[in-house]
Structures are given as C-alpha cells and as structure tokens.
Scaffold this motif. Structure first.
Motif, PDB file in Angstrom:
ATOM      1  N   ASP A  16       0.868  -1.198   0.050  1.00 42.07           N
ATOM      2  CA  ASP A  16       0.052  -0.024  -0.129  1.00 42.07           C
ATOM      3  C   ASP A  16       0.982   1.206   0.082  1.00 42.07           C
ATOM      4  O   ASP A  16       0.193   2.355  -0.431  1.00 42.07           O
ATOM      5  CB  ASP A  16      -0.923   0.061   1.234  1.00 42.07           C
ATOM      6  CG  ASP A  16      -1.804  -1.292   1.281  1.00 42.07           C
ATOM      7  OD1 ASP A  16      -2.212  -1.552   0.140  1.00 42.07           O
ATOM      8  OD2 ASP A  16      -2.339  -1.730   2.397  1.00 42.07           O
ATOM      9  N   ARG A  29       2.297  -7.346  -7.024  1.00 43.34           N
ATOM     10  CA  ARG A  29       1.020  -7.554  -7.695  1.00 43.34           C
ATOM     11  C   ARG A  29       0.756  -8.842  -8.838  1.00 43.34           C
ATOM     12  O   ARG A  29      -0.224  -9.527  -8.621  1.00 43.34           O
ATOM     13  CB  ARG A  29       0.503  -6.337  -8.519  1.00 43.34           C
ATOM     14  CG  ARG A  29       0.456  -5.089  -7.419  1.00 43.34           C
ATOM     15  CD  ARG A  29      -0.599  -3.953  -8.121  1.00 43.34           C
ATOM     16  NE  ARG A  29      -0.469  -2.781  -7.128  1.00 43.34           N
ATOM     17  CZ  ARG A  29      -1.435  -2.880  -6.109  1.00 43.34           C
ATOM     18  NH1 ARG A  29      -2.206  -3.724  -6.093  1.00 43.34           N
ATOM     19  NH2 ARG A  29      -1.395  -1.813  -5.259  1.00 43.34           N
ATOM     20  N   ASN A  36      -4.483 -15.468  -5.500  1.00 44.12           N
ATOM     21  CA  ASN A  36      -5.790 -15.420  -5.934  1.00 44.12           C
ATOM     22  C   ASN A  36      -6.299 -16.912  -6.595  1.00 44.12           C
ATOM     23  O   ASN A  36      -7.222 -17.123  -6.278  1.00 44.12           O
ATOM     24  CB  ASN A  36      -6.237 -14.264  -6.676  1.00 44.12           C
ATOM     25  CG  ASN A  36      -6.913 -13.102  -5.936  1.00 44.12           C
ATOM     26  OD1 ASN A  36      -7.047 -13.164  -4.697  1.00 44.12           O
ATOM     27  ND2 ASN A  36      -6.498 -11.771  -6.406  1.00 44.12           N
ATOM     28  N   GLY A  64     -10.814  -1.477  -3.544  1.00 39.09           N
ATOM     29  CA  GLY A  64      -9.637  -2.061  -3.452  1.00 39.09           C
ATOM     30  C   GLY A  64      -9.438  -3.171  -4.667  1.00 39.09           C
ATOM     31  O   GLY A  64      -8.962  -4.323  -4.460  1.00 39.09           O
ATOM     32  N   GLY A  66      -7.384  -2.995  -6.952  1.00 37.64           N
ATOM     33  CA  GLY A  66      -5.918  -3.673  -7.329  1.00 37.64           C
ATOM     34  C   GLY A  66      -6.077  -3.307  -9.026  1.00 37.64           C
ATOM     35  O   GLY A  66      -6.433  -2.273  -9.437  1.00 37.64           O
ATOM     36  N   ASP A  91      -9.656   2.078  -6.173  1.00 32.93           N
ATOM     37  CA  ASP A  91      -8.518   1.849  -5.617  1.00 32.93           C
ATOM     38  C   ASP A  91      -7.717   3.121  -5.481  1.00 32.93           C
ATOM     39  O   ASP A  91      -7.652   3.989  -6.280  1.00 32.93           O
ATOM     40  CB  ASP A  91      -7.378   0.953  -6.436  1.00 32.93           C
ATOM     41  CG  ASP A  91      -6.660   0.038  -5.538  1.00 32.93           C
ATOM     42  OD1 ASP A  91      -6.657  -1.214  -5.143  1.00 32.93           O
ATOM     43  OD2 ASP A  91      -5.406   0.505  -5.210  1.00 32.93           O
ATOM     44  N   GLN A  92      -7.007   3.305  -4.172  1.00 32.12           N
ATOM     45  CA  GLN A  92      -6.315   4.358  -4.037  1.00 32.12           C
ATOM     46  C   GLN A  92      -5.012   4.649  -4.997  1.00 32.12           C
ATOM     47  O   GLN A  92      -4.667   5.575  -4.985  1.00 32.12           O
ATOM     48  CB  GLN A  92      -5.828   4.393  -2.721  1.00 32.12           C
ATOM     49  CG  GLN A  92      -4.740   3.204  -2.349  1.00 32.12           C
ATOM     50  CD  GLN A  92      -4.244   3.087  -0.914  1.00 32.12           C
ATOM     51  OE1 GLN A  92      -5.039   3.626   0.147  1.00 32.12           O
ATOM     52  NE2 GLN A  92      -3.586   2.222  -0.654  1.00 32.12           N
ATOM     53  N   MET A 116      -8.985   6.618  -5.871  1.00 27.18           N
ATOM     54  CA  MET A 116      -9.172   7.451  -4.854  1.00 27.18           C
ATOM     55  C   MET A 116      -9.037   6.658  -3.512  1.00 27.18           C
ATOM     56  O   MET A 116      -9.436   5.490  -3.690  1.00 27.18           O
ATOM     57  CB  MET A 116     -10.115   8.368  -4.797  1.00 27.18           C
ATOM     58  CG  MET A 116     -11.492   7.717  -5.204  1.00 27.18           C
ATOM     59  SD  MET A 116     -12.810   9.054  -5.181  1.00 27.18           S
ATOM     60  CE  MET A 116     -12.615   9.686  -6.770  1.00 27.18           C
ATOM     61  N   ASP A 117      -8.995   7.148  -2.442  1.00 24.58           N
ATOM     62  CA  ASP A 117      -9.458   6.627  -1.249  1.00 24.58           C
ATOM     63  C   ASP A 117     -10.803   5.941  -1.075  1.00 24.58           C
ATOM     64  O   ASP A 117     -11.780   6.785  -1.636  1.00 24.58           O
ATOM     65  CB  ASP A 117      -8.952   7.445   0.029  1.00 24.58           C
ATOM     66  CG  ASP A 117      -9.338   6.937   1.192  1.00 24.58           C
ATOM     67  OD1 ASP A 117      -8.582   6.086   1.709  1.00 24.58           O
ATOM     68  OD2 ASP A 117     -10.321   7.150   1.879  1.00 24.58           O
ATOM     69  N   VAL A 118     -11.121   5.052  -0.473  1.00 24.37           N
ATOM     70  CA  VAL A 118     -12.269   4.473  -0.453  1.00 24.37           C
ATOM     71  C   VAL A 118     -13.464   5.251   0.268  1.00 24.37           C
ATOM     72  O   VAL A 118     -14.589   5.225  -0.247  1.00 24.37           O
ATOM     73  CB  VAL A 118     -12.385   2.868   0.110  1.00 24.37           C
ATOM     74  CG1 VAL A 118     -12.137   2.981   1.366  1.00 24.37           C
ATOM     75  CG2 VAL A 118     -13.706   2.321  -0.207  1.00 24.37           C
ATOM     76  N   ASN A 136     -12.222  -8.011  -2.684  1.00 30.68           N
ATOM     77  CA  ASN A 136     -11.487  -9.125  -2.344  1.00 30.68           C
ATOM     78  C   ASN A 136      -9.953  -8.772  -1.733  1.00 30.68           C
ATOM     79  O   ASN A 136      -9.419  -8.016  -2.277  1.00 30.68           O
ATOM     80  CB  ASN A 136     -11.057  -9.847  -3.879  1.00 30.68           C
ATOM     81  CG  ASN A 136     -10.276 -11.337  -3.783  1.00 30.68           C
ATOM     82  OD1 ASN A 136     -11.034 -12.175  -3.186  1.00 30.68           O
ATOM     83  ND2 ASN A 136      -9.316 -11.293  -4.187  1.00 30.68           N
ATOM     84  N   LEU A 137      -9.711  -9.390  -0.701  1.00 31.33           N
ATOM     85  CA  LEU A 137      -8.580  -8.977  -0.092  1.00 31.33           C
ATOM     86  C   LEU A 137      -8.330  -7.485   0.183  1.00 31.33           C
ATOM     87  O   LEU A 137      -7.307  -6.957  -0.011  1.00 31.33           O
ATOM     88  CB  LEU A 137      -7.298  -9.561  -0.908  1.00 31.33           C
ATOM     89  CG  LEU A 137      -7.378 -11.026  -1.034  1.00 31.33           C
ATOM     90  CD1 LEU A 137      -6.258 -11.468  -1.664  1.00 31.33           C
ATOM     91  CD2 LEU A 137      -7.413 -11.826   0.095  1.00 31.33           C
ATOM     92  N   PHE A 138      -9.603  -7.021   0.785  1.00 32.03           N
ATOM     93  CA  PHE A 138      -9.426  -5.603   1.108  1.00 32.03           C
ATOM     94  C   PHE A 138      -9.882  -4.987   2.401  1.00 32.03           C
ATOM     95  O   PHE A 138      -9.440  -4.385   2.917  1.00 32.03           O
ATOM     96  CB  PHE A 138     -10.523  -4.759  -0.163  1.00 32.03           C
ATOM     97  CG  PHE A 138     -10.495  -3.387   0.218  1.00 32.03           C
ATOM     98  CD1 PHE A 138      -9.417  -2.526   0.230  1.00 32.03           C
ATOM     99  CD2 PHE A 138     -11.860  -3.015   0.505  1.00 32.03           C
ATOM    100  CE1 PHE A 138      -9.682  -1.000   0.206  1.00 32.03           C
ATOM    101  CE2 PHE A 138     -11.979  -1.767   0.685  1.00 32.03           C
ATOM    102  CZ  PHE A 138     -11.046  -0.618   0.743  1.00 32.03           C
ATOM    103  N   HIS A 141      -8.137  -4.497   5.632  1.00 31.72           N
ATOM    104  CA  HIS A 141      -7.248  -3.598   5.820  1.00 31.72           C
ATOM    105  C   HIS A 141      -7.634  -2.643   7.119  1.00 31.72           C
ATOM    106  O   HIS A 141      -7.068  -1.343   7.500  1.00 31.72           O
ATOM    107  CB  HIS A 141      -7.275  -2.236   4.631  1.00 31.72           C
ATOM    108  CG  HIS A 141      -5.892  -2.853   3.591  1.00 31.72           C
ATOM    109  ND1 HIS A 141      -6.569  -4.054   2.867  1.00 31.72           N
ATOM    110  CD2 HIS A 141      -4.892  -2.507   3.396  1.00 31.72           C
ATOM    111  CE1 HIS A 141      -5.266  -4.226   1.837  1.00 31.72           C
ATOM    112  NE2 HIS A 141      -4.690  -3.483   2.159  1.00 31.72           N
TER     113      HIS A 141
END
Ligand SMILES: C[S@@+](CC[C@H](N)C(=O)[O-])C[C@H]1O[C@@H](n2cnc3c(N)ncnc32)[C@H](O)[C@@H]1O
Length: 237
Positions: A16, A29, A36, A64, A66, A91-92, A116-118, A136-138, A141
């Motif tokens: 991140d 990534r 995954n 998120g 990716g 996604d950020q 951008m930030d969620v 998924n996998l978010f 955090h």
C-alpha cells in the motif's frame, strides 16, 4: 469451537506504500494474481454472487480492486449472461492498464476507474445504485471505527455487498508463511502474513455491519484460506 488464531491485528501492508511503478510492487501484484488462483478467489466470488443476486446486474463496484485482474477473469466467465455491465473499480492507486480496460471493453463491459481513497469515493454524491459491491482481500485493511464507517458507506450505495477476505486461522497462517515457495517476493511474503493476522473468523464482519433488521447476513469460511461475508437487503413484503 472457534478456530481463530490470536487477536486480530491490523498493520500497514508494504504494497500500500509502494509507488505503482516500483518494480517490487509490480512483482508483488503478480504474486497476488497467483495467490488469488491458489485461494480460489474467483470461484468463491462467483458462488457468493450466485447466492446473492436474483437477476443479472447492470452496475457493479469493486473496492480495493488493485489492477482489476480478478474482475476481468470474472467478466470473461459472465459476459454472455451478464451483458453490458458497468464496472467501477475503486483503488487508492491508479492500476488499471490500457490492456485490461480494452479486455473489458471487448467483453462489452464498461469500466470506470476511481483512483482514490475508498472513503472519499463513498462520500461522493453522484453514486448510481450498485447492484453489487464486491471486495477481495481489501476489508481486512480496516478495524474498529473505520470498518464500521466503511460498512455504513457501502450499505448506503447497494443492496448487496460481498467480500472475500483472508481467514484468520492456523492453516491460512501456515500458508502465508509458505508463499515464498511460489516465488513470491519480500513484499508479498511480509504482506501475506500480516493479511492473515488482520483477517477474520466467526461472525466478526457481521458484527460490524449496520444491521437494522433489513439485511440477510451470511459469513463463513471458504476453502482453506478464505473467509467470506455477504450482506443482502431483504425484499420488502
Ligand atoms: C491486497 S490488495 C488486493 C487487490 C485486489 N483486490 C486483488 O485481489 O488482487 C489491496 C488493495 O487495496 C487498495 N487499498 C488499500 N487501502 C485502500 C483505501 N483506503 N482506499 C482504496 N484502496 C485501498 C490497495 O491499493 C490494494 O490495491
């Protein structure tokens, strides 16, 4: 009996904080795409969507997201029965390649990237109604107030939220320590362990959902390494 290991602990993941074009991030990534596949994330997400959606969606958002590769694999399998979906990838970081965008377009899906930030995204005033919001996998955090705030924001924009997260269990922790065996780099090796420690078990996600009685919540382990959550608004009688 709960199989949860230790207390949940959320720590900042290395990926991140690396720039999009950092070679270690690019490699990590790629590792994530392999992980995954090993976790069976696509099949788990498809099962959750099958169980949660009564009809074909026209607008989906992924949080998120990716590089969008998981949803592209999903789109390849769904495009015939779910034509013309508009997909918003949040996604950020700005990770959607021209190639991935073109692959969605070839399937007849329209992709919008929201880099951008969620929380900033959730606070926007111009949301359509999303038929599904997926992650998924978010979600791992976040903890405490941030997790509750995330869920309140999601519940405002959709009637269907599904998440596939790391399972905080011994077998997943063991797996996370072994990702070096598939050639994962130092970033992935560290983040994999942190992700499992920040993962979920039991009904931990349901406890954070803003349930006013109007939602059907399902939360359970999936395969060896995943923990899933689905919140679907009940149809009014
Ligand atoms: C572990 S990766 C998972 C990516 C993708 N879902 C997958 O399965 O390959 C988590 C993603 O969440 C993004 N992320 C983390 N915190 C975020 C935030 N506050 N707002 C938006 N995206 C965020 C990261 O940039 C990263 O791409």
């Amino acid at each position: 009996m709960s199989e949860a290991i230790l207390t949940r602990r959320v720590e900042e993941e290395t990926l991140d904080h690396l720039r999009e074009d950092d070679p270690r991030a690019i490699r990590s990534r790629r590792d994530l795409r392999r992980i995954n596949r090993i976790m069976g994330s696509l099949s788990i997400m498809n099962s959750l969507l099958n169980a949660s959606l009564a009809r074909a969606p026209s607008h989906i958002a992924e949080l998120g997201a990716g590089d969008g590769s998981l949803l592209l694999r999903l789109a390849k399998g769904r495009a015939r029965t779910w034509p013309g979906v508009t997909l918003t990838l949040v996604d950020q970081q700005d990770l959607l390649s021209a190639q991935t965008r073109a692959a969605f377009s070839d399937l007849g899906w329209t992709v919008r990237a929201a880099s951008m930030d969620v929380f900033a995204w959730l606070e926007r005033a111009d949301h359509p109604r999303y038929d599904a919001v997926v992650a998924n996998l978010f979600v791992h955090h976040f903890e405490g107030d941030a997790l509750s705030r995330l869920f309140r924001g999601i519940a405002r924009v959709t009637d269907c939220f599904i998440a596939c997260e790391p399972r905080r269990a011994r077998v997943a922790l063991l797996g996370s320590h072994l990702v070096g065996a598939i050639g994962a780099n130092d970033v992935t090796r560290r983040d994999a362990v942190l992700s499992v420690r920040a993962g979920f078990s039991d009904r931990e996600l349901s406890a954070c959902w803003p349930d006013d009685g109007g939602w059907q919540l399902r939360e359970m382990g999936a395969r060896l390494f995943s923990h899933t959550f689905a919140a679907v608004r009940r149809v009014q009688a």
